[in-house]
Design a protein around this motif. Structure first.
Motif, PDB file in Angstrom:
ATOM      1  N   ASN A  59      -6.667   0.777  -1.176  1.00 31.97           N
ATOM      2  CA  ASN A  59      -5.639  -0.150  -0.710  1.00 31.97           C
ATOM      3  C   ASN A  59      -5.158   0.204   0.688  1.00 31.97           C
ATOM      4  OD1 ASN A  59      -4.957  -2.330  -2.167  1.00 31.97           O
ATOM      5  ND2 ASN A  59      -3.607  -1.223  -3.565  1.00 31.97           N
ATOM      6  N   ASP A 107     -10.129   6.392  -4.979  1.00 32.27           N
ATOM      7  CA  ASP A 107      -9.174   5.812  -5.938  1.00 32.27           C
ATOM      8  C   ASP A 107      -8.557   4.537  -5.356  1.00 32.27           C
ATOM      9  OD1 ASP A 107      -6.947   6.559  -4.232  1.00 32.27           O
ATOM     10  OD2 ASP A 107      -7.385   8.614  -4.898  1.00 32.27           O
ATOM     11  N   GLU A 108      -7.849   3.837  -6.199  1.00 32.16           N
ATOM     12  CA  GLU A 108      -7.280   2.542  -5.826  1.00 32.16           C
ATOM     13  C   GLU A 108      -6.270   2.675  -4.679  1.00 32.16           C
ATOM     14  OE1 GLU A 108      -7.764  -1.450  -6.446  1.00 32.16           O
ATOM     15  OE2 GLU A 108      -8.942   0.268  -7.176  1.00 32.16           O
ATOM     16  N   LYS A 109      -5.468   3.737  -4.760  1.00 34.72           N
ATOM     17  CA  LYS A 109      -4.433   3.946  -3.740  1.00 34.72           C
ATOM     18  C   LYS A 109      -5.070   4.108  -2.353  1.00 34.72           C
ATOM     19  CE  LYS A 109      -0.910   7.444  -2.688  1.00 34.72           C
ATOM     20  NZ  LYS A 109      -0.212   8.610  -3.217  1.00 34.72           N
ATOM     21  N   THR A 110      -6.129   4.914  -2.287  1.00 34.53           N
ATOM     22  CA  THR A 110      -6.814   5.152  -1.015  1.00 34.53           C
ATOM     23  C   THR A 110      -7.478   3.869  -0.530  1.00 34.53           C
ATOM     24  OG1 THR A 110      -7.221   7.390  -1.793  1.00 34.53           O
ATOM     25  CG2 THR A 110      -8.497   6.664   0.117  1.00 34.53           C
ATOM     26  N   PRO A 164      -2.005   7.654   1.093  1.00 33.36           N
ATOM     27  CA  PRO A 164      -2.711   8.699   0.342  1.00 33.36           C
ATOM     28  C   PRO A 164      -2.810   9.978   1.200  1.00 33.36           C
ATOM     29  CG  PRO A 164      -4.292   7.256   1.382  1.00 33.36           C
ATOM     30  CD  PRO A 164      -2.935   6.783   1.832  1.00 33.36           C
ATOM     31  N   TYR A 190       0.858  -1.189   0.000  1.00 30.73           N
ATOM     32  CA  TYR A 190       0.000   0.000   0.000  1.00 30.73           C
ATOM     33  C   TYR A 190       0.894   1.238   0.000  1.00 30.73           C
ATOM     34  CZ  TYR A 190       1.399   0.458   4.843  1.00 30.73           C
ATOM     35  OH  TYR A 190       2.151   0.612   5.965  1.00 30.73           O
ATOM     36  N   GLU A 191       0.315   2.366  -0.409  1.00 27.01           N
ATOM     37  CA  GLU A 191       1.016   3.644  -0.290  1.00 27.01           C
ATOM     38  C   GLU A 191       0.149   4.560   0.545  1.00 27.01           C
ATOM     39  OE1 GLU A 191       2.358   5.356  -4.149  1.00 27.01           O
ATOM     40  OE2 GLU A 191       1.951   3.280  -4.809  1.00 27.01           O
TER      41      GLU A 191
END
Ligand code: ARG
Length: 561
Positions: free
Chosen positions: A533, A528-531, A471, A468-469
């Motif tokens: 995840n 979004d996908e990043k959030t 956000p 994960y990153e």
């Protein structure tokens, strides 16, 4: 990294230890102000300055660094902002890599902690009064273990005294082997109660009972066999409860085990000139310490509770070389522990300072929930079973199609009993209420369990992300992570203060913050996908922390509810 600790290390206040500063550091109500705040009011008296001035002066001594991004002084508070992204990823990484070891440590390596808990009386009811010692002791056992200590759980059985002579007398007169076998503790207790009633009219029964007790002590075959049988029956009976509560012991050496290990103690007391005679009995005078004398030997030469405890403590020191020896016993016995700890100290046992009475308050049942009239005791087993039944009814109503309803009800019901006894500061008296401990919206185990089921269901739908990153973070997310990050320190404090309630409160706190996050931030439908995840990873970490906390308390978590 423990950010609170990092901040505490940087604040230097004359006369205050780092630990004191650490304990003062609070989470401000809103993150706009800062992530941690030190209230300076406490120091105003000492420095004879206004809190605002103190905060201002302290501010100028603290430089920002890679963790602390901003320091400010507002209204007598010294506020700290920390680098959120670093903090969040570090905390989540730690939880997700350490998993069930998150919060554990090896600080206790090489040290042994003995814990005397539950310590039931043979042939006596295991009643609601034994709940706290059993679950508090069990939790401390796990907590110290988790911190790397070797733990020795001791059930110091109350298996010595004339009451066993009475039981033999009663059994021989009215007992029936099969009935007692089948009835267990309840049947034994009935015999005992009947003995007392009938002995009022037949005082000779008491003499007979005394004679039987002497026979046990002298090793009479038949009497010893009966005594062993009473013991077996009792232990078999309580084993059901220990299993439900997930409680184990390493030793069952109780009072009778020490009945022949006391003469060295008595001799030593004599040698050291500590014994005095008082109305035929041998006592240690403790007037100088503001306590009544500690009775060592009765006038007939038989030993007392305190003497057996002194022999037990001496034995434990020799056998286990403990770092600490805890006695989880109700505060009603405060004086007993103070007395025999003191006597051991007067004997020159330097290790007497490592004996700790972990006192706790009384548990009573709410009026009307179960008949306690006529002085009937409330059996703990009945309380647990009733709680499981009630849990079943609630679950069946809320989710009739749930699989394994019985298993879930067991985890919920047993958990509620344990949590009910552990949630409050241990010294407080508590009134046990079924409705309160089973309230889905209260500060309860079922609330935490339900939160876990919610997290589980989110993870089932969204999957557990492998990476994960970070956000743009919301306030709810940061609040949740901050609470999760306190777990290792919470476990440590729980051990230092012998206070498992800190872990119970941590769990409720996490669950509340998770639910706020869950309702305010969309997880599966994130922007979004990043959030998404990241939120899944946060959900996973939350679940892990709650599992770890509940495991220490001895409470199971169902996957679904
Ligand atoms: N059996 C005792 C009671 O029920 C408690 C024993 C506590 N432990 C001890 N070492 N004194 O009151």
């Amino acid at each position: 990294m423990d950010y609170k600790k990092h901040i505490a290390e940087k604040i230097k206040i004359e006369g205050a230890t780092e630990q004191e500063i650490y304990d003062l550091l609070a989470l401000p109500p809103n993150t706009e102000m800062g992530d941690y705040a030190l209230p300076c009011f406490k120091f105003a008296k000492i420095f004879r300055k206004s809190p605002a001035m103190i905060a201002e002066e302290l501010k100028n001594t603290i430089a920002t660094d890679e963790v602390i991004s901003e320091v400010s002084a507002v209204n007598g508070y010294l506020n700290f902002k920390i680098d959120k992204n670093g903090f969040v990823s570090e905390t989540l990484d730690k939880i997700l890599t350490q998993k069930e070891a998150y919060g554990a440590s090896n600080e206790g390596n090489g040290k042994t902690v003995c814990i005397d808990y539950s310590s039931i009386n043979i042939a006596k009811p295991f009643h609601i009064g034994h709940l706290s010692t059993t679950v508090l002791g069990g939790a401390l056992y796990r907590i110290f273990n988790y911190l790397g200590y070797k733990t020795v759980g001791i059930n110091h059985l109350g298996d010595y005294g004339t009451q066993f002579g009475k039981l033999i007398s009663a059994f021989k007169r009215w007992g029936n082997k099969e009935e007692i076998e089948a009835g267990g503790i309840r049947a034994l207790n009935e015999l005992y109660v009947r003995f007392h009633k009938e002995a009022e009219e037949h005082p000779e029964y008491d003499d007979e009972a005394r004679a039987y007790f002497k026979k046990i002590e002298q090793g009479d075959e038949e009497c010893q066999a009966l005594f062993r049988w009473f013991k077996e029956l009792t232990l078999k009976d309580v084993q059901k409860i220990y299993e439900l509560l997930d409680i184990q012991f390493d030793s069952y050496a109780g009072e009778s085990f020490f009945s022949d290990k006391m003469s060295p103690i008595v001799e030593e007391l004599k040698e050291k000139g500590l014994l005095t005679e008082s109305r035929g009995a041998q006592v240690v005078d403790l007037e100088a310490y503001g306590m009544p004398p500690c009775m060592i030997l009765k006038s007939d030469g038989s030993s007392l509770y305190a003497t057996r405890d002194m022999a037990a403590a001496t034995y434990r020191k020799k056998e286990y070389d403990f770092y600490k020896c805890l006695y989880v016993v109700a505060y009603q016995q405060n004086l007993h522990f103070k007395q025999f700890f003191k006597v051991l100290e007067l004997m020159g046992k330097e290790w007497s300072k490592d004996l700790v009475h972990v006192a706790y308050g009384m548990v009573s049942l709410e009026e009307g929930t179960m008949s306690t009239r006529k002085g009937n005791v409330v059996f703990l087993e009945d309380v647990i079973n009733k709680c499981i039944e009630k849990a079943y009814t609630i679950i069946d109503e809320k989710n009739p199609n749930l699989e394994d309803k019985e298993e879930v009800a067991k985890k919920v019901g047993v958990g509620a009993v344990i949590f009910g006894a552990l949630y409050n500061n241990k010294i407080k008296d508590i009134v046990f209420s079924y409705d309160k401990v089973l309230n889905f919206d209260g500060e309860t185990s079922v609330y935490v369990q339900y939160t876990c089921a919610r997290a589980n269901s989110v993870l089932q739908k969204g999957g557990v992300p492998s990476a994960y990153e970070i956000p743009a973070l919301t306030g709810e997310e940061i609040e949740l992570v901050k609470t999760l990050a306190t777990f290792p320190e919470t476990v440590k404090s729980a051990a230092e203060k012998y206070e498992p309630s800190l872990i119970a409160r941590f769990a409720v706190d996490v669950a509340q913050k998770f639910n706020k996050f869950y309702f305010d931030c969309k997880i599966l439908a994130a922007e979004d996908e990043k959030t998404k995840n990241f939120r899944l990873a946060l959900t996973n970490a939350t679940l892990q922390a709650l599992k770890n906390a509940f495991a220490l308390l001895g409470i199971g978590i169902p996957d679904k509810m």
